[in-house]
Design an enzyme around this catalytic site. Structure first.
Site, PDB file in Angstrom:
ATOM      1  N   TYR A  47       0.848  -1.200   0.000  1.00 11.38           N
ATOM      2  CA  TYR A  47       0.000   0.000   0.000  1.00 11.38           C
ATOM      3  C   TYR A  47       0.879   1.244   0.000  1.00 11.38           C
ATOM      4  O   TYR A  47       1.880   1.292   0.736  1.00 11.38           O
ATOM      5  CB  TYR A  47      -0.902   0.022   1.241  1.00 11.38           C
ATOM      6  CG  TYR A  47      -2.346  -0.273   0.915  1.00 11.38           C
ATOM      7  CD1 TYR A  47      -3.022   0.497  -0.032  1.00 11.38           C
ATOM      8  CD2 TYR A  47      -3.035  -1.307   1.540  1.00 11.38           C
ATOM      9  CE1 TYR A  47      -4.342   0.230  -0.354  1.00 11.38           C
ATOM     10  CE2 TYR A  47      -4.356  -1.583   1.221  1.00 11.38           C
ATOM     11  CZ  TYR A  47      -5.003  -0.807   0.268  1.00 11.38           C
ATOM     12  OH  TYR A  47      -6.303  -1.068  -0.048  1.00 11.38           O
ATOM     13  N   GLU A  49      -0.546   4.903  -0.476  1.00 12.02           N
ATOM     14  CA  GLU A  49      -1.312   6.128  -0.706  1.00 12.02           C
ATOM     15  C   GLU A  49      -0.418   7.350  -0.590  1.00 12.02           C
ATOM     16  O   GLU A  49       0.412   7.438   0.331  1.00 12.02           O
ATOM     17  CB  GLU A  49      -2.454   6.288   0.324  1.00 12.02           C
ATOM     18  CG  GLU A  49      -3.644   5.395   0.064  1.00 12.02           C
ATOM     19  CD  GLU A  49      -3.603   4.149   0.913  1.00 12.02           C
ATOM     20  OE1 GLU A  49      -2.490   3.680   1.225  1.00 12.02           O
ATOM     21  OE2 GLU A  49      -4.687   3.647   1.251  1.00 12.02           O
ATOM     22  N   ASP A 192      -7.080  13.674 -25.127  1.00 14.18           N
ATOM     23  CA  ASP A 192      -7.086  12.273 -24.693  1.00 14.18           C
ATOM     24  C   ASP A 192      -6.403  11.468 -25.793  1.00 14.18           C
ATOM     25  O   ASP A 192      -7.007  11.194 -26.836  1.00 14.18           O
ATOM     26  CB  ASP A 192      -8.527  11.809 -24.468  1.00 14.18           C
ATOM     27  CG  ASP A 192      -8.605  10.357 -24.004  1.00 14.18           C
ATOM     28  OD1 ASP A 192      -7.605   9.643 -24.140  1.00 14.18           O
ATOM     29  OD2 ASP A 192      -9.684   9.949 -23.529  1.00 14.18           O
ATOM     30  N   THR A 218      -4.350   6.226 -21.724  1.00 14.90           N
ATOM     31  CA  THR A 218      -4.160   4.889 -21.177  1.00 14.90           C
ATOM     32  C   THR A 218      -2.766   4.447 -21.592  1.00 14.90           C
ATOM     33  O   THR A 218      -2.134   5.044 -22.461  1.00 14.90           O
ATOM     34  CB  THR A 218      -5.199   3.888 -21.728  1.00 14.90           C
ATOM     35  OG1 THR A 218      -5.227   3.999 -23.144  1.00 14.90           O
ATOM     36  CG2 THR A 218      -6.572   4.151 -21.163  1.00 14.90           C
ATOM     37  N   LYS A 221      -2.619   0.608 -24.969  1.00 15.68           N
ATOM     38  CA  LYS A 221      -3.070   0.463 -26.366  1.00 15.68           C
ATOM     39  C   LYS A 221      -1.834   0.495 -27.276  1.00 15.68           C
ATOM     40  O   LYS A 221      -1.007  -0.396 -27.187  1.00 15.68           O
ATOM     41  CB  LYS A 221      -4.094   1.549 -26.688  1.00 15.68           C
ATOM     42  CG  LYS A 221      -5.349   1.427 -25.807  1.00 15.68           C
ATOM     43  CD  LYS A 221      -6.419   2.415 -26.193  1.00 15.68           C
ATOM     44  CE  LYS A 221      -7.703   2.186 -25.430  1.00 15.68           C
ATOM     45  NZ  LYS A 221      -7.835   3.001 -24.226  1.00 15.68           N
ATOM     46  N   ARG A 227      -2.261  -2.334 -18.250  1.00 15.99           N
ATOM     47  CA  ARG A 227      -3.568  -1.685 -18.237  1.00 15.99           C
ATOM     48  C   ARG A 227      -3.573  -0.600 -17.152  1.00 15.99           C
ATOM     49  O   ARG A 227      -3.815  -0.869 -15.983  1.00 15.99           O
ATOM     50  CB  ARG A 227      -4.614  -2.761 -17.935  1.00 15.99           C
ATOM     51  CG  ARG A 227      -6.032  -2.441 -18.258  1.00 15.99           C
ATOM     52  CD  ARG A 227      -6.832  -3.708 -18.416  1.00 15.99           C
ATOM     53  NE  ARG A 227      -6.533  -4.308 -19.692  1.00 15.99           N
ATOM     54  CZ  ARG A 227      -7.123  -3.992 -20.835  1.00 15.99           C
ATOM     55  NH1 ARG A 227      -8.093  -3.104 -20.852  1.00 15.99           N
ATOM     56  NH2 ARG A 227      -6.776  -4.579 -21.953  1.00 15.99           N
TER      57      ARG A 227
HETATM   58  N1  DSN Z   1     -12.444   0.484 -24.648  1.00 12.66           N
HETATM   59  C1  DSN Z   1     -11.564   1.422 -25.292  1.00 12.66           C
HETATM   60  C2  DSN Z   1     -11.511   1.212 -26.753  1.00 12.66           C
HETATM   61  O1  DSN Z   1     -11.718   0.092 -27.168  1.00 12.66           O
HETATM   62  O2  DSN Z   1     -11.251   2.139 -27.499  1.00 12.66           O
HETATM   63  C3  DSN Z   1     -11.901   2.817 -24.979  1.00 12.66           C
HETATM   64  O3  DSN Z   1     -12.104   2.970 -23.618  1.00 12.66           O
END
Ligand code: DSN
Length: 410
Positions: A47, A49, A192, A218, A221, A227
């Site tokens: 932990y 925080e 974003d 994120t 990707k 993730r």
């Molecule tokens: N689920 C993601 C996507 O497939 O683009 C977006 O949050």
């Protein structure tokens, strides 16, 4: 791995599915063995925080160093002054930006879901469309963003925050135009870059740094990390508000095993090898879109400048996106059903599918393989009622994928 345990058996089945299939979901990828090792490490036990040097619990001397390393690598790779690497994922990161910069009921603007925007950019059933007064912009009949339309909508709605980003738009965003529109109406500009972060890190897609007040992304990707998510900024006051919004505003202890994976992925993304990978992702997307177009499929906006594109299946073959998604799944080709611009159909049964090339490119596939993948897609759609032919396609795909390795899967 533990024997006779249902969960581990299912993990093995999922491994086999990933290995023997063609993964075309635009937001998915395969992480390296080093990233996998971080995520499966004992860092999950701790932990912490707070932030490095300001933790609520003791024993964080090594966790601090790991988080500092992730922050520094994020700053260097994206050329920004501030990075928060603790958001649990993309939606919490976007929520944190709103929590930091807006009051309930403020007006926000973002691209509509059926034009390729994201749920968190002002869709009515998300927090972003229910806690705030959301106004959406779309795309023109050719599938391109119309900046004059965004400006005139912004002048009427006077948003406090404008989202620029997408989960299903295949063209380049003009960050400078978004900045000019935001300045015109006095709005924060939030980019974003979740989908294109890896492409931006490699210089094959323009960076919003210097234009956006805040950047969210994120990490799993095109960036090919675990993730998780990050929030980047060059403005100290905004960065402080964001840190407070993440903790103690919205989250508890950071996921340290993920932070370590992010640090490792960021280093991988700074290499020449990753740059070549990102270039190939885009080349492959263009080739796959062109191959499907040559086979008679209608590609939204006519092609792609990034890693993804949409296919209008109703116009192409008279089947919905859901029907095509299920047909392809049955032979081991994974896509997602997706709305297309001005889609008259419902989100759970829309007109199109979304296709992306980050995962297959990680497996080492190139233009030649994209032509073969297009043929598989076309044959499956055209022979979906012929059981024997579908079984034959499935066998061919299993055979075809065998030589393309996935890290962590033998
Ligand atoms: N689920 C993601 C996507 O497939 O683009 C977006 O949050």
């Amino acid at each position: 791995m533990v024997q006779n345990n249902k969960v581990f058996e299912l993990i093995n089945k999922e491994k086999q599915r990933q290995f023997e299939g063609l993964e075309l979901i635009a937001s998915e990828n395969y992480v390296s063995e080093d990233v996998l090792q971080c995520m499966g490490s004992i860092l999950t036990n701790k932990y912490s925080e707070g932030y490095p040097g300001k933790r609520y619990y003791n024993g964080n001397q090594f966790i601090d160093e790991i988080e500092i390393e992730a922050i520094e690598r994020a700053k260097n790779l994206f050329k920004v002054n501030f990075a928060n690497v603790q958001p649990y994922s993309g939606s919490p990161a976007n929520l944190a930006v709103c929590f930091a910069l807006l009051n309930l009921g403020d007006t926000v603007m973002g691209m509509s879901l059926d034009s390729g925007g994201h749920l968190t950019h002002g869709f009515k059933v998300s927090f972003s469309g229910s806690f705030y007064n959301a106004v959406n912009y779309g795309v023109d009949s050719n599938g391109y963003i119309n900046y004059d339309e965004i400006l005139s909508l912004a002048q009427k709605a006077k948003p406090k925050l404008i989202w620029a980003g997408f989960s299903a738009y295949s063209r380049i965003l003009d960050w400078k135009k978004f900045r000019e529109i935001s300045d015109e109406v006095g709005a924060y500009l939030v980019a974003d870059i979740s989908h294109v972060a890896g492409l931006i890190a490699s210089g094959v897609y323009p960076s919003p740094v210097g234009f956006a007040d805040v950047i969210t992304t994120t990490t799993h990707k095109t960036l090919r990390g675990p993730r998780g998510a990050m929030i980047l900024s060059n403005d100290e006051e905004i960065a402080q508000k964001i840190d407070k919004a993440i903790f103690p505003g919205l989250q508890g202890g950071p996921h340290n095993h993920i932070t370590a994976g992010i640090a490792v992925a960021l280093k991988e993304a700074s290499t020449d090898e990753f740059k070549k990978y990102s270039q190939q992702v885009v080349i492959n997307a263009k080739k796959l879109a062109e191959s499907l177009s040559n086979l008679g499929y209608k590609i939204i906006s006519g092609g792609t400048d990034n890693h993804l594109f949409l296919v209008d299946m109703v116009s192409s073959v008279g089947l919905s996106g859901k029907e095509v998604g299920d047909i392809l799944d049955s032979v081991g080709i994974t896509v997602n059903k997706n709305a297309i611009p001005n889609d008259g159909r419902k989100p759970w049964d829309p007109s199109g599918i979304r296709i992306g090339t980050p995962a297959l490119t990680t497996r080492g596939m190139k233009e030649k393989e994209m032509e073969i993948v297009a043929q598989f897609i076309d044959r499956a759609i055209k022979n979906s009622k012929n059981k024997e032919e579908m079984e034959e396609i499935r066998r061919e795909i299993v055979n075809f994928t065998k030589v393309f390795k996935i890290p962590g899967i033998q």
